[in-house]
Design a protein around this motif. Structure first.
Motif, PDB file in Angstrom:
ATOM      1  N   PHE A 136       0.860  -1.189   0.000  1.00  0.00           N
ATOM      2  CA  PHE A 136       0.000   0.000   0.000  1.00  0.00           C
ATOM      3  C   PHE A 136       0.894   1.237   0.000  1.00  0.00           C
ATOM      4  O   PHE A 136       1.058   1.908   1.018  1.00  0.00           O
ATOM      5  CB  PHE A 136      -0.935   0.008   1.211  1.00  0.00           C
ATOM      6  CG  PHE A 136      -2.183   0.823   0.991  1.00  0.00           C
ATOM      7  CD1 PHE A 136      -2.114   2.106   0.487  1.00  0.00           C
ATOM      8  CD2 PHE A 136      -3.430   0.298   1.288  1.00  0.00           C
ATOM      9  CE1 PHE A 136      -3.260   2.865   0.280  1.00  0.00           C
ATOM     10  CE2 PHE A 136      -4.586   1.028   1.098  1.00  0.00           C
ATOM     11  CZ  PHE A 136      -4.501   2.319   0.585  1.00  0.00           C
ATOM     12  N   TRP A 137       1.493   1.501  -1.151  1.00  0.00           N
ATOM     13  CA  TRP A 137       2.365   2.673  -1.263  1.00  0.00           C
ATOM     14  C   TRP A 137       1.566   3.958  -1.078  1.00  0.00           C
ATOM     15  O   TRP A 137       0.433   4.084  -1.547  1.00  0.00           O
ATOM     16  CB  TRP A 137       3.059   2.694  -2.617  1.00  0.00           C
ATOM     17  CG  TRP A 137       3.960   1.524  -2.890  1.00  0.00           C
ATOM     18  CD1 TRP A 137       3.957   0.721  -3.987  1.00  0.00           C
ATOM     19  CD2 TRP A 137       5.019   1.026  -2.042  1.00  0.00           C
ATOM     20  NE1 TRP A 137       4.934  -0.245  -3.880  1.00  0.00           N
ATOM     21  CE2 TRP A 137       5.595  -0.081  -2.700  1.00  0.00           C
ATOM     22  CE3 TRP A 137       5.525   1.402  -0.796  1.00  0.00           C
ATOM     23  CZ2 TRP A 137       6.656  -0.816  -2.160  1.00  0.00           C
ATOM     24  CZ3 TRP A 137       6.567   0.674  -0.262  1.00  0.00           C
ATOM     25  CH2 TRP A 137       7.126  -0.406  -0.929  1.00  0.00           C
ATOM     26  N   GLY A 138       2.166   4.914  -0.398  1.00  0.00           N
ATOM     27  CA  GLY A 138       1.538   6.206  -0.173  1.00  0.00           C
ATOM     28  C   GLY A 138       0.625   6.260   1.030  1.00  0.00           C
ATOM     29  O   GLY A 138       0.002   7.293   1.299  1.00  0.00           O
ATOM     30  N   ILE A 139       0.553   5.165   1.790  1.00  0.00           N
ATOM     31  CA  ILE A 139      -0.364   5.157   2.928  1.00  0.00           C
ATOM     32  C   ILE A 139       0.074   6.137   4.012  1.00  0.00           C
ATOM     33  O   ILE A 139      -0.738   6.607   4.807  1.00  0.00           O
ATOM     34  CB  ILE A 139      -0.510   3.730   3.508  1.00  0.00           C
ATOM     35  CG1 ILE A 139      -1.759   3.677   4.410  1.00  0.00           C
ATOM     36  CG2 ILE A 139       0.754   3.278   4.233  1.00  0.00           C
ATOM     37  CD1 ILE A 139      -2.212   2.295   4.749  1.00  0.00           C
ATOM     38  N   GLU A 140       1.363   6.469   4.038  1.00  0.00           N
ATOM     39  CA  GLU A 140       1.844   7.440   5.025  1.00  0.00           C
ATOM     40  C   GLU A 140       1.218   8.823   4.798  1.00  0.00           C
ATOM     41  O   GLU A 140       1.196   9.662   5.709  1.00  0.00           O
ATOM     42  CB  GLU A 140       3.370   7.536   4.992  1.00  0.00           C
ATOM     43  CG  GLU A 140       3.971   8.201   3.764  1.00  0.00           C
ATOM     44  CD  GLU A 140       4.099   7.256   2.573  1.00  0.00           C
ATOM     45  OE1 GLU A 140       4.679   7.680   1.546  1.00  0.00           O
ATOM     46  OE2 GLU A 140       3.618   6.116   2.662  1.00  0.00           O
ATOM     47  N   LYS A 141       0.671   9.051   3.597  1.00  0.00           N
ATOM     48  CA  LYS A 141       0.002  10.313   3.289  1.00  0.00           C
ATOM     49  C   LYS A 141      -1.508  10.217   3.463  1.00  0.00           C
ATOM     50  O   LYS A 141      -2.139  11.161   3.952  1.00  0.00           O
ATOM     51  CB  LYS A 141       0.329  10.738   1.853  1.00  0.00           C
ATOM     52  CG  LYS A 141       1.810  10.970   1.595  1.00  0.00           C
ATOM     53  CD  LYS A 141       2.062  11.266   0.128  1.00  0.00           C
ATOM     54  CE  LYS A 141       3.553  11.426  -0.148  1.00  0.00           C
ATOM     55  NZ  LYS A 141       3.834  11.658  -1.593  1.00  0.00           N
ATOM     56  N   THR A 142      -2.078   9.093   3.062  1.00  0.00           N
ATOM     57  CA  THR A 142      -3.539   8.965   3.095  1.00  0.00           C
ATOM     58  C   THR A 142      -4.073   8.412   4.407  1.00  0.00           C
ATOM     59  O   THR A 142      -5.221   8.658   4.770  1.00  0.00           O
ATOM     60  CB  THR A 142      -4.017   8.042   1.953  1.00  0.00           C
ATOM     61  OG1 THR A 142      -3.446   6.736   2.128  1.00  0.00           O
ATOM     62  CG2 THR A 142      -3.587   8.594   0.603  1.00  0.00           C
ATOM     63  N   MET A 143      -3.240   7.656   5.137  1.00  0.00           N
ATOM     64  CA  MET A 143      -3.666   7.045   6.397  1.00  0.00           C
ATOM     65  C   MET A 143      -2.466   6.979   7.354  1.00  0.00           C
ATOM     66  O   MET A 143      -2.069   5.909   7.812  1.00  0.00           O
ATOM     67  CB  MET A 143      -4.211   5.638   6.125  1.00  0.00           C
ATOM     68  CG  MET A 143      -5.310   5.180   7.059  1.00  0.00           C
ATOM     69  SD  MET A 143      -5.879   3.501   6.594  1.00  0.00           S
ATOM     70  CE  MET A 143      -6.708   3.839   5.034  1.00  0.00           C
ATOM     71  N   PRO A 144      -1.874   8.148   7.685  1.00  0.00           N
ATOM     72  CA  PRO A 144      -0.620   8.154   8.444  1.00  0.00           C
ATOM     73  C   PRO A 144      -0.715   7.493   9.808  1.00  0.00           C
ATOM     74  O   PRO A 144       0.258   6.920  10.298  1.00  0.00           O
ATOM     75  CB  PRO A 144      -0.287   9.647   8.565  1.00  0.00           C
ATOM     76  CG  PRO A 144      -1.583  10.361   8.331  1.00  0.00           C
ATOM     77  CD  PRO A 144      -2.332   9.512   7.365  1.00  0.00           C
ATOM     78  N   GLN A 145      -1.877   7.521  10.443  1.00  0.00           N
ATOM     79  CA  GLN A 145      -2.046   6.926  11.769  1.00  0.00           C
ATOM     80  C   GLN A 145      -1.957   5.405  11.728  1.00  0.00           C
ATOM     81  O   GLN A 145      -1.726   4.762  12.761  1.00  0.00           O
ATOM     82  CB  GLN A 145      -3.375   7.376  12.394  1.00  0.00           C
ATOM     83  CG  GLN A 145      -4.617   6.751  11.777  1.00  0.00           C
ATOM     84  CD  GLN A 145      -5.026   7.357  10.437  1.00  0.00           C
ATOM     85  OE1 GLN A 145      -4.386   8.290   9.935  1.00  0.00           O
ATOM     86  NE2 GLN A 145      -6.097   6.848   9.856  1.00  0.00           N
ATOM     87  N   PHE A 146      -2.128   4.825  10.549  1.00  0.00           N
ATOM     88  CA  PHE A 146      -2.094   3.372  10.397  1.00  0.00           C
ATOM     89  C   PHE A 146      -0.706   2.875   9.975  1.00  0.00           C
ATOM     90  O   PHE A 146      -0.426   1.685  10.055  1.00  0.00           O
ATOM     91  CB  PHE A 146      -3.143   2.948   9.358  1.00  0.00           C
ATOM     92  CG  PHE A 146      -3.500   1.480   9.388  1.00  0.00           C
ATOM     93  CD1 PHE A 146      -4.013   0.886  10.535  1.00  0.00           C
ATOM     94  CD2 PHE A 146      -3.343   0.685   8.256  1.00  0.00           C
ATOM     95  CE1 PHE A 146      -4.356  -0.462  10.565  1.00  0.00           C
ATOM     96  CE2 PHE A 146      -3.684  -0.660   8.275  1.00  0.00           C
ATOM     97  CZ  PHE A 146      -4.185  -1.231   9.436  1.00  0.00           C
TER      98      PHE A 146
END
Length: 389
Positions: free
Chosen positions: A284-294
């Motif tokens: 899940f690339w980019g999750i640090e931007k779209t779901m940083p808490q996860f």
């Protein structure tokens, strides 16, 4: 006289034509780049045309069971050790655990004793563990399609994991062979393209010669150095191990350059959200931007649920995972939208390889040289001093 394809760009090497042939006239043989293509023994061929009919890559693939849009999840396996042994979040282990616990079997990709990348079938979790981790090489399917056909005829549950074209090929083969598939779960990966098995074999020999030992373990995604990026690890039978050194990382650099992908990968029919499988998995690339808490930089699996069968399986494994619902906008990555482009260096790359050999191309194209080594050491020093992220 019949041929399976007219141009190489129309053959993904899935082996469905070989498996459907009633006279066993088709054999998969490597070309000069090491990719397997079907060759017909014309003395055995009866011109039935099934090899052309079964080709999902040329004729289109069945998406009649697909949802209008996939359901999208970000997933972590609840077991930290499983997640750390996986390339992303460990969704494959959760899925395959469920199949194995139900007395089913799992087909996936492993290294054999010579570090060739091959499809196998596992009946135990210990055998299944060989399938964990990304192998950025086109796998040899051998007779796996026929083995799965026989297992389904015995009413066994089977999970098949592979590239989208391998999933589409298997599905088309089983449909044309009139095999019931209610016990089959298809799981594909978001695929960047498959590099040459010939170059992988050259890379293994290159590493073994440079390090004076037999290669025992190889990981393209070594989690001890963090999830993001290609952290490449290799271990040898002489006790030596290496992480991200120029020699170890050279094949990953060739893969990333797109200069050695199979020709059909640049014209992939499956680089979109209409998948040929029940479940699609990826990082899940980019999750640090779209779901940083996860995000915790230990790996998150992108999971696309494409069919009702896939949805049922996902419901069955929810107790084994931690998940968050997402959407198709936040999960999009390049190979869910388009094929990898043909490298402008591809033709010269292969000319150089055939004329000068593997070590020459890793020096020219993959950073195995003094200048690149100095740049890496400077970057590492700057990071340690806190002057570069």
């Amino acid at each position: 006289m019949i041929s399976v394809f007219d141009i190489k760009e129309d053959c993904c090497g899935c082996t469905s034509c070989q498996h459907i042939c009633p006279t066993k006239a088709i054999e998969m043989k490597p070309d000069e780049e090491g990719f397997l293509y079907p060759e017909i023994n014309q003395e055995l061929c009866n011109d039935c045309g099934l090899c052309r009919t079964v080709c999902a890559f040329q004729n289109g693939y069945d998406i009649s069971d697909d949802f209008a849009a996939p359901k999208v999840y970000a997933v972590k396996n609840k077991h930290e050790d499983v997640r750390m042994a996986s390339s992303s979040g460990g969704i494959f282990s959760a899925i395959s655990d469920h199949i194995l616990d139900s007395d089913g079997l799992v087909s996936g990709v492993a290294f054999d004793e010579n570090m060739n990348v091959v499809h196998k079938i596992a009946a135990t979790k210990e055998e299944r563990d060989e399938f964990r981790g990304s192998k950025y090489v086109q796998s040899e399917l051998n007779h796996v399609y026929s083995e799965i056909k026989n297992l389904l005829k015995q009413n066994k549950a089977v999970l098949f994991t592979g590239t989208p074209c391998q999933n589409a090929g298997l599905k088309s083969f089983l449909d044309l062979a009139r095999v019931k598939t209610e016990n089959l779960i298809l799981c594909d990966i978001v695929c960047h393209g498959t590099p040459s098995p010939l170059l992988w074999k050259e890379h293994v020999s290159f590493l073994e010669n440079k390090n004076e030992g037999k290669l025992l373990q190889h990981s393209f995604r070594w989690k001890e150095a963090g999830w993001r990026g290609y952290n490449v690890y290799a271990a040898f039978d002489n006790g030596k191990s290496k992480l991200n050194t120029a020699d170890v990382k050279s094949f990953a650099n060739i893969f990333s350059s797109d200069a050695a992908l199979r020709p059909s990968c640049h014209y992939c029919r499956y680089a979109n959200l209409k998948r040929p499988s029940d479940i699609t998995i990826a990082d899940f690339w980019g999750i640090e931007k779209t779901m940083p808490q996860f995000d915790d930089n230990k790996g998150i699996s992108l999971t696309l649920i494409n069919t009702a069968k896939g949805q049922k399986l996902f419901e069955d494994i929810k107790s084994k995972i931690i998940y968050r619902e997402s959407n198709t906008k936040d999960c999009l990555q390049r190979n869910l939208q388009e094929s990898s482009k043909v490298s402008e260096k591809r033709e010269q790359f292969w000319q150089d390889y055939h004329l000068r050999g593997y070590e020459y191309i890793v020096k020219k194209y993959a950073g195995y040289n003094l200048k690149a080594s100095i740049k890496r050491k400077v970057k590492t020093a700057l990071i340690k001093m806190g002057l570069q992220a």
